[in-house]
Design a protein around this motif. Structure first.
Motif, PDB file in Angstrom:
ATOM      1  N   ARG A 129       0.740  -0.896  -0.101  1.00  0.00           N
ATOM      2  CA  ARG A 129       0.093  -0.062  -0.091  1.00  0.00           C
ATOM      3  C   ARG A 129       1.010   1.246   0.088  1.00  0.00           C
ATOM      4  O   ARG A 129       0.477   2.321  -0.533  1.00  0.00           O
ATOM      5  N   GLU A 130       2.024   1.221   0.484  1.00  0.00           N
ATOM      6  CA  GLU A 130       2.965   2.471   0.605  1.00  0.00           C
ATOM      7  C   GLU A 130       4.253   2.384  -0.212  1.00  0.00           C
ATOM      8  O   GLU A 130       4.802   3.399  -0.528  1.00  0.00           O
ATOM      9  N   ARG A 131       4.293   1.218  -0.932  1.00  0.00           N
ATOM     10  CA  ARG A 131       5.495   1.250  -1.859  1.00  0.00           C
ATOM     11  C   ARG A 131       4.659   0.696  -2.940  1.00  0.00           C
ATOM     12  O   ARG A 131       4.570  -0.350  -3.601  1.00  0.00           O
ATOM     13  N   ARG A 132       4.278   1.757  -3.913  1.00  0.00           N
ATOM     14  CA  ARG A 132       3.302   1.436  -4.953  1.00  0.00           C
ATOM     15  C   ARG A 132       4.346   1.498  -6.459  1.00  0.00           C
ATOM     16  O   ARG A 132       3.644   1.130  -7.335  1.00  0.00           O
ATOM     17  N   HIS A 133       5.459   1.759  -6.386  1.00  0.00           N
ATOM     18  CA  HIS A 133       6.426   1.603  -7.571  1.00  0.00           C
ATOM     19  C   HIS A 133       6.665   0.555  -7.779  1.00  0.00           C
ATOM     20  O   HIS A 133       6.847  -0.437  -7.014  1.00  0.00           O
ATOM     21  N   GLY A 134       7.231   0.080  -9.316  1.00  0.00           N
ATOM     22  CA  GLY A 134       7.746  -1.176  -9.619  1.00  0.00           C
ATOM     23  C   GLY A 134       9.280  -1.085  -9.417  1.00  0.00           C
ATOM     24  O   GLY A 134       9.790  -0.299  -8.795  1.00  0.00           O
ATOM     25  N   PHE A 135       9.599  -2.274  -9.634  1.00  0.00           N
ATOM     26  CA  PHE A 135      10.791  -2.726  -9.446  1.00  0.00           C
ATOM     27  C   PHE A 135      11.992  -1.908 -10.394  1.00  0.00           C
ATOM     28  O   PHE A 135      13.071  -1.771  -9.793  1.00  0.00           O
ATOM     29  N   ASP A 136      11.542  -1.511 -11.560  1.00  0.00           N
ATOM     30  CA  ASP A 136      12.225  -0.825 -12.483  1.00  0.00           C
ATOM     31  C   ASP A 136      12.433   0.737 -11.630  1.00  0.00           C
ATOM     32  O   ASP A 136      13.706   1.042 -11.842  1.00  0.00           O
ATOM     33  N   ALA A 137      11.521   1.474 -10.849  1.00  0.00           N
ATOM     34  CA  ALA A 137      11.709   2.322 -10.356  1.00  0.00           C
ATOM     35  C   ALA A 137      12.653   2.267  -9.057  1.00  0.00           C
ATOM     36  O   ALA A 137      13.613   3.180  -8.792  1.00  0.00           O
ATOM     37  N   ALA A 138      12.501   1.201  -8.618  1.00  0.00           N
ATOM     38  CA  ALA A 138      13.569   1.007  -7.392  1.00  0.00           C
ATOM     39  C   ALA A 138      14.951   0.649  -7.891  1.00  0.00           C
ATOM     40  O   ALA A 138      15.801   1.259  -7.267  1.00  0.00           O
ATOM     41  N   LEU A 139      15.109   0.262  -8.926  1.00  0.00           N
ATOM     42  CA  LEU A 139      16.476  -0.204  -9.716  1.00  0.00           C
ATOM     43  C   LEU A 139      16.862   1.481  -9.907  1.00  0.00           C
ATOM     44  O   LEU A 139      18.348   1.856  -9.833  1.00  0.00           O
ATOM     45  N   ALA A 140      16.253   2.307 -10.544  1.00  0.00           N
ATOM     46  CA  ALA A 140      16.645   3.560 -11.018  1.00  0.00           C
ATOM     47  C   ALA A 140      17.093   4.366  -9.744  1.00  0.00           C
ATOM     48  O   ALA A 140      18.040   5.141  -9.461  1.00  0.00           O
ATOM     49  N   GLU A 141      16.143   4.393  -8.453  1.00  0.00           N
ATOM     50  CA  GLU A 141      16.531   4.906  -7.226  1.00  0.00           C
ATOM     51  C   GLU A 141      17.888   4.337  -6.753  1.00  0.00           C
ATOM     52  O   GLU A 141      18.828   4.982  -6.068  1.00  0.00           O
ATOM     53  N   TYR A 142      18.312   2.886  -6.846  1.00  0.00           N
ATOM     54  CA  TYR A 142      19.405   2.699  -6.322  1.00  0.00           C
ATOM     55  C   TYR A 142      20.495   2.986  -6.979  1.00  0.00           C
ATOM     56  O   TYR A 142      21.499   3.601  -6.534  1.00  0.00           O
ATOM     57  N   ASP A 143      20.435   3.136  -8.215  1.00  0.00           N
ATOM     58  CA  ASP A 143      21.559   3.450  -9.294  1.00  0.00           C
ATOM     59  C   ASP A 143      22.058   4.970  -8.629  1.00  0.00           C
ATOM     60  O   ASP A 143      23.214   5.393  -8.722  1.00  0.00           O
ATOM     61  N   ARG A 144      20.783   6.029  -8.464  1.00  0.00           N
ATOM     62  CA  ARG A 144      21.087   7.095  -8.260  1.00  0.00           C
ATOM     63  C   ARG A 144      21.720   7.370  -6.781  1.00  0.00           C
ATOM     64  O   ARG A 144      22.661   8.063  -6.505  1.00  0.00           O
ATOM     65  N   LEU A 145      21.203   6.480  -5.810  1.00  0.00           N
ATOM     66  CA  LEU A 145      21.876   6.614  -4.322  1.00  0.00           C
ATOM     67  C   LEU A 145      23.401   6.110  -4.439  1.00  0.00           C
ATOM     68  O   LEU A 145      24.151   6.407  -4.014  1.00  0.00           O
ATOM     69  N   GLU A 146      23.707   5.213  -5.345  1.00  0.00           N
ATOM     70  CA  GLU A 146      24.778   4.328  -5.396  1.00  0.00           C
ATOM     71  C   GLU A 146      25.906   5.387  -5.971  1.00  0.00           C
ATOM     72  O   GLU A 146      26.994   5.223  -5.768  1.00  0.00           O
ATOM     73  N   ARG A 147      25.602   6.240  -6.856  1.00  0.00           N
ATOM     74  CA  ARG A 147      26.312   7.379  -7.163  1.00  0.00           C
ATOM     75  C   ARG A 147      26.375   8.630  -6.251  1.00  0.00           C
ATOM     76  O   ARG A 147      27.461   9.193  -6.014  1.00  0.00           O
ATOM     77  N   THR A 148      25.223   8.740  -5.589  1.00  0.00           N
ATOM     78  CA  THR A 148      25.083   9.863  -4.802  1.00  0.00           C
ATOM     79  C   THR A 148      26.067  10.041  -3.491  1.00  0.00           C
ATOM     80  O   THR A 148      26.661  10.712  -3.209  1.00  0.00           O
ATOM     81  N   TYR A 149      26.095   8.914  -2.996  1.00  0.00           N
ATOM     82  CA  TYR A 149      26.564   8.694  -1.651  1.00  0.00           C
ATOM     83  C   TYR A 149      28.306   8.866  -1.586  1.00  0.00           C
ATOM     84  O   TYR A 149      28.928   9.602  -1.087  1.00  0.00           O
ATOM     85  N   PRO A 150      28.936   8.309  -2.555  1.00  0.00           N
ATOM     86  CA  PRO A 150      30.312   8.505  -2.988  1.00  0.00           C
ATOM     87  C   PRO A 150      30.634   9.868  -3.319  1.00  0.00           C
ATOM     88  O   PRO A 150      31.834  10.416  -3.043  1.00  0.00           O
TER      89      PRO A 150
END
Length: 175
Positions: A129-150
C-alpha cells in the motif's frame, strides 16, 4: 558528523526494514524510514505529499522528518541505525526537479562515513500500500543513490544477499 549514525540505504524492497528490525532485536537504537512514515501519515490524513502524486512535496516532508530524527537521536549513546535518511530524501527532491539542497544538507548533517547499501534483490521485492512503484523504479533509485553517496564523500558497502542474521553480523563487523 556523528560516527554513531549509521545509514542503511539502497534498493527499495532490498531488506532494509528487516535488517533494521534485527538490529533493534539485538539492542541497537533504530530509526524507521522517514519516507514510509510520511506516506503513512499522508494516507491517514488524505494528504497529497505522496511520491506518486507530488514527489517534491513528499521529499520535502521526508527531509524535515530526517532532520527531526537526527535531532531526536543526537544524545543517544551508541550506534543509531537509520533506515534511509537525509541524503536519500534530499536526493529524491533534486531528482524530482526540486530545489538543489543535497550538497548543503549533506555537508551540515553528516552520518558515519560508511553507508550500507542493500542491492537490488528481485526475489524479495514486493510492493504494498505504501510502496506502489515497480522494481524498475527501485532500480533507478538504487543507481542514483549508489552514485550520490560516494560523491558526498561516503564509502558505500554493498550488503550481501544472505539471511538477515548474517546481514546484521556483516554490518556490525564492519563498524
Amino acid at each position: 558528523m556523528s560516527d554513531r549514525f549509521i545509514v542503511l540505504s539502497g534498493c527499495s524492497g532490498g531488506g532494509k526494514s528487516t535488517l533494521l528490525e534485527e538490529l533493534r532485536r539485538r539492542g541497537h537504537a533504530v530509526v524507521e524510514e522517514p519516507g514510509r512514515r510520511v506516506v503513512q501519515e499522508e494516507l491517514a490524513a488524505g494528504g497529497g505529499a505522496l511520491p506518486w502524486l507530488d514527489l517534491a512535496a513528499f521529499a520535502r516532508r521526508a527531509i524535515a522528518t530526517a532532520l527531526a530524527d537526527r535531532a531526536a537521536m543526537r544524545d543517544h549513546p551508541g550506534f543509531v541505525f537509520f533506515d534511509r535518511g537525509l541524503v536519500d530524501a534530499a536526493s529524491a527532491l533534486e531528482a524530482s526537479g526540486g530545489e538543489p539542497v543535497l550538497d548543503a544538507l549533506a555537508a551540515e548533517h553528516r552520518y558515519n562515513r560508511r553507508v550500507f547499501l542493500t542491492p537490488p534483490w528481485p526475489e524479495i521485492y514486493a510492493g504494498d500500500r505504501e510502496r506502489r512503484h515497480g522494481f524498475d523504479a527501485a532500480l533507478a533509485e538504487y543507481d542514483r543513490l549508489e552514485r550520490t553517496y560516494p560523491m558526498l564523500g561516503y564509502e558505500t558497502v554493498i550488503l550481501p544477499k544472505v539471511p538477515v542474521g548474517e546481514r546484521a553480523d556483516f554490518v556490525l563487523a564492519r563498524l
